[in-house]
Design a protein around this motif. Structure first.
Motif, PDB file in Angstrom:
ATOM      1  N   VAL A   6       0.792  -1.714   0.073  1.00  0.00           N
ATOM      2  CA  VAL A   6       0.039   0.024  -0.332  1.00  0.00           C
ATOM      3  C   VAL A   6       0.678   1.197   0.314  1.00  0.00           C
ATOM      4  N   ALA A   7       1.700   1.549   0.962  1.00  0.00           N
ATOM      5  CA  ALA A   7       2.641   2.430   0.806  1.00  0.00           C
ATOM      6  C   ALA A   7       3.213   2.500  -0.236  1.00  0.00           C
ATOM      7  N   GLU A   8       3.899   1.565  -1.273  1.00  0.00           N
ATOM      8  CA  GLU A   8       4.139   1.755  -1.918  1.00  0.00           C
ATOM      9  C   GLU A   8       3.670   2.039  -2.959  1.00  0.00           C
ATOM     10  N   ARG A   9       2.324   2.074  -2.730  1.00  0.00           N
ATOM     11  CA  ARG A   9       1.118   2.172  -4.881  1.00  0.00           C
ATOM     12  C   ARG A   9       1.605   3.607  -4.344  1.00  0.00           C
ATOM     13  N   ILE A  10       1.111   4.249  -2.820  1.00  0.00           N
ATOM     14  CA  ILE A  10       1.237   5.833  -2.811  1.00  0.00           C
ATOM     15  C   ILE A  10       2.102   6.369  -2.792  1.00  0.00           C
ATOM     16  N   MET A  11       3.637   5.756  -3.153  1.00  0.00           N
ATOM     17  CA  MET A  11       4.726   6.861  -3.004  1.00  0.00           C
ATOM     18  C   MET A  11       4.729   7.001  -5.062  1.00  0.00           C
ATOM     19  N   TRP A  12       4.349   5.804  -5.889  1.00  0.00           N
ATOM     20  CA  TRP A  12       4.667   6.085  -6.229  1.00  0.00           C
ATOM     21  C   TRP A  12       3.311   6.355  -7.751  1.00  0.00           C
ATOM     22  N   ARG A  13       2.308   6.493  -6.778  1.00  0.00           N
ATOM     23  CA  ARG A  13       1.051   7.433  -7.808  1.00  0.00           C
ATOM     24  C   ARG A  13       1.592   8.901  -7.281  1.00  0.00           C
ATOM     25  N   HIS A  14       2.364   9.262  -6.179  1.00  0.00           N
ATOM     26  CA  HIS A  14       2.437  10.905  -6.127  1.00  0.00           C
ATOM     27  C   HIS A  14       3.547  10.897  -6.301  1.00  0.00           C
ATOM     28  N   LYS A  15       4.433  10.477  -7.223  1.00  0.00           N
ATOM     29  CA  LYS A  15       5.305  10.706  -8.046  1.00  0.00           C
ATOM     30  C   LYS A  15       6.022  11.160  -7.796  1.00  0.00           C
ATOM     31  N   ALA A  16       7.136   9.518  -6.959  1.00  0.00           N
ATOM     32  CA  ALA A  16       8.121   9.593  -6.604  1.00  0.00           C
ATOM     33  C   ALA A  16       9.119   9.135  -7.595  1.00  0.00           C
ATOM     34  N   LEU A  17      10.170   9.483  -7.662  1.00  0.00           N
ATOM     35  CA  LEU A  17      11.819   9.655  -8.349  1.00  0.00           C
ATOM     36  C   LEU A  17      11.668   8.348  -8.590  1.00  0.00           C
ATOM     37  N   GLY A  18      11.853   7.940  -7.179  1.00  0.00           N
ATOM     38  CA  GLY A  18      12.281   5.862  -6.543  1.00  0.00           C
ATOM     39  C   GLY A  18      12.581   5.169  -5.311  1.00  0.00           C
ATOM     40  N   VAL A  19      12.206   4.509  -5.939  1.00  0.00           N
ATOM     41  CA  VAL A  19      11.659   3.809  -4.397  1.00  0.00           C
ATOM     42  C   VAL A  19      12.104   1.951  -4.199  1.00  0.00           C
ATOM     43  N   SER A  20      12.661   1.878  -2.669  1.00  0.00           N
ATOM     44  CA  SER A  20      13.524   0.452  -3.129  1.00  0.00           C
ATOM     45  C   SER A  20      12.722   0.220  -1.386  1.00  0.00           C
ATOM     46  N   LYS A  21      12.907  -1.463  -1.023  1.00  0.00           N
ATOM     47  CA  LYS A  21      12.483  -2.037   0.124  1.00  0.00           C
ATOM     48  C   LYS A  21      13.332  -2.355   0.562  1.00  0.00           C
ATOM     49  N   THR A  22      13.377  -2.509   2.139  1.00  0.00           N
ATOM     50  CA  THR A  22      14.837  -2.901   2.775  1.00  0.00           C
ATOM     51  C   THR A  22      14.085  -3.735   4.149  1.00  0.00           C
ATOM     52  N   PRO A  23      14.476  -5.301   4.830  1.00  0.00           N
ATOM     53  CA  PRO A  23      13.793  -5.407   5.428  1.00  0.00           C
ATOM     54  C   PRO A  23      14.401  -5.127   6.913  1.00  0.00           C
TER      55      PRO A  23
END
Length: 410
Positions: A393-410
């Motif tokens: 959900v958080a990732e979709r929010i970031m992309w929807r609001h024009k994030a330049l890049g997204v990374s996931k870490t444990p």
């Protein structure tokens, strides 16, 4: 002294009202002297002294027309000195000179003073109000593209300033331009040019009014670019302060390996914009608390660089000479176009292009080590700590609001 400075009211940076954005920022005094020489009052308008600027620009129109100064300049430049002496009205011309010199001197003096006060406002973090709603008008800081304003200014001087929320400059320059176009018979001359009758183009245009247009066009383009760049800086500064105050919780757990609590981290990058704040609001609505969000804004300028270099590194200083030379060459093309084959309109347009290219070439050669250095587009790093089921959900929010890049870490 601390209580006086701490509230930021003694050295304000910005006054935002429904119809006007009035602010101080560091500017090159000699650039303002040039625009005051090109069109008295223009430098004062650039300093946000709208009342003084409008009075001086009105004075320029009135005295210039009464003294037939532009006509005298035109005949002098083409070598008809006897005609130049006969057309100028010395009674009005002698009144013109004192105000003309005062305008340049006063702009230089004001720029030096306001540069000092701008530095003081920055050092004491003068508050910036980003939004103002009135009864019939709204004004706000936002990130705008400077070249959009430049394009609108090229179409019609004044429109770029309206786009930049500089309504006094925009409307007054627009009125001056429309009046000059009408009195110079420019639009009928366009019809003659389209029909291929270049002799009628030269005969129909009034040099007295036509020679106002290069200065108006050049000033409109230059001031629009500077204004939009600086309001973008104000927007970034205000948003950075807001994010640092509200999204840097001391209890936030930074990403690390083998932490063992089952939570994940989502790291994303943004440019400064309203979309960033919308993304944060959506995250909180999805149940991610504010103390699980950490934001760091990036400073792209060394703290050791001078204030003027920092503010103007990617702004007017990069194109300032191009704007100035485009104005000069447009003026020269407009003057000599009356005696050259293609006429003043075509040569005026050629002058804009040649002047702008020459200005860019000189600036690139002078600053070649800095010109080609491109800054990274990201301004803000957002780190979100959330449980596994909230990660997508958080990732979709970031992309929807024009994030330049997204990374996931444990």
């Amino acid at each position: 002294m601390g209580s006086v400075y701490s509230n930021g009211l003694r050295r304000p940076k910005l006054h935002l009202a429904p119809y006007i954005a009035n602010y101080i920022h560091e500017q090159n005094p000699w650039s303002l002297v040039w625009w005051s020489a090109a069109f008295p009052g223009a430098g004062h308008m650039q300093l946000c002294k709208y009342g003084t600027g409008i009075v001086l620009m009105f004075w320029e129109f009135f005295i210039n027309v009464k003294s037939h100064l532009n006509e005298a300049i035109y005949y002098s430049m083409i070598g008809d000195f006897e005609i130049a002496k006969s057309v100028i009205d010395t009674k009005w011309f002698l009144l013109y000179m004192a105000v003309y010199i005062f305008t340049m001197w006063d702009c230089y003096r004001l720029a030096l003073d306001l540069n000092k006060y701008s530095q003081l406002a920055d050092r004491y973090d003068a508050p910036i109000k980003p939004f103002h709603i009135g009864a019939i008008e709204i004004n706000y800081l936002d990130y705008r593209k400077p070249w959009n304003g430049v394009i609108w200014s090229l179409f019609m001087p004044g429109l770029g300033s309206i786009y930049a929320n500089r309504l006094p400059t925009g409307f007054f320059v627009l009125i001056c331009t429309v009046f000059s176009i009408y009195k110079s018979n420019l639009l009928p001359a366009f019809h003659w040019m389209a029909a291929g009758n270049l002799d009628m183009v030269r005969n129909s245009i009034s040099p007295q009014w036509f020679l106002n247009l290069p200065s108006l066009w050049g000033f409109a383009v230059s001031s629009t670019y500077i204004d939009i760049h600086f309001t973008n800086e104000l927007f970034k500064t205000e948003q950075s302060r807001f994010l640092a105050k509200n999204y840097q919780p001391p209890t936030f757990k930074m990403p690390r390996k083998n932490k063992g609590d089952g939570n994940m981290h989502l790291i994303s990058t943004f440019q400064h914009s309203a979309y960033l704040e919308l993304a944060l609001s959506d995250l909180e609505q999805e149940g991610i608390p504010k103390d699980h969000i950490f934001i760091a804004t990036l400073d792209k300028h060394s703290s050791k660089s001078s204030d003027i270099e920092r503010v103007h590194k990617e702004s007017a200083s990069r194109y300032e000479l191009a704007f100035i030379l485009a104005t000069i060459f447009m003026l020269l093309g407009s003057i000599y176009g009356f005696i050259w084959t293609w006429g003043p309109i075509i040569w005026g347009l050629i002058g804009i292009i040649l002047g702008a290219i020459l200005g860019l070439v000189i600036t690139v050669l002078h600053r070649k080590n800095k010109w080609f250095i491109k800054e990274a587009p990201m301004d803000v790093v957002v780190i979100v700590e959330c449980e596994q089921h909230n990660l997508e959900v958080a990732e979709r929010i970031m992309w929807r609001h024009k994030a330049l890049g997204v990374s996931k870490t444990p």
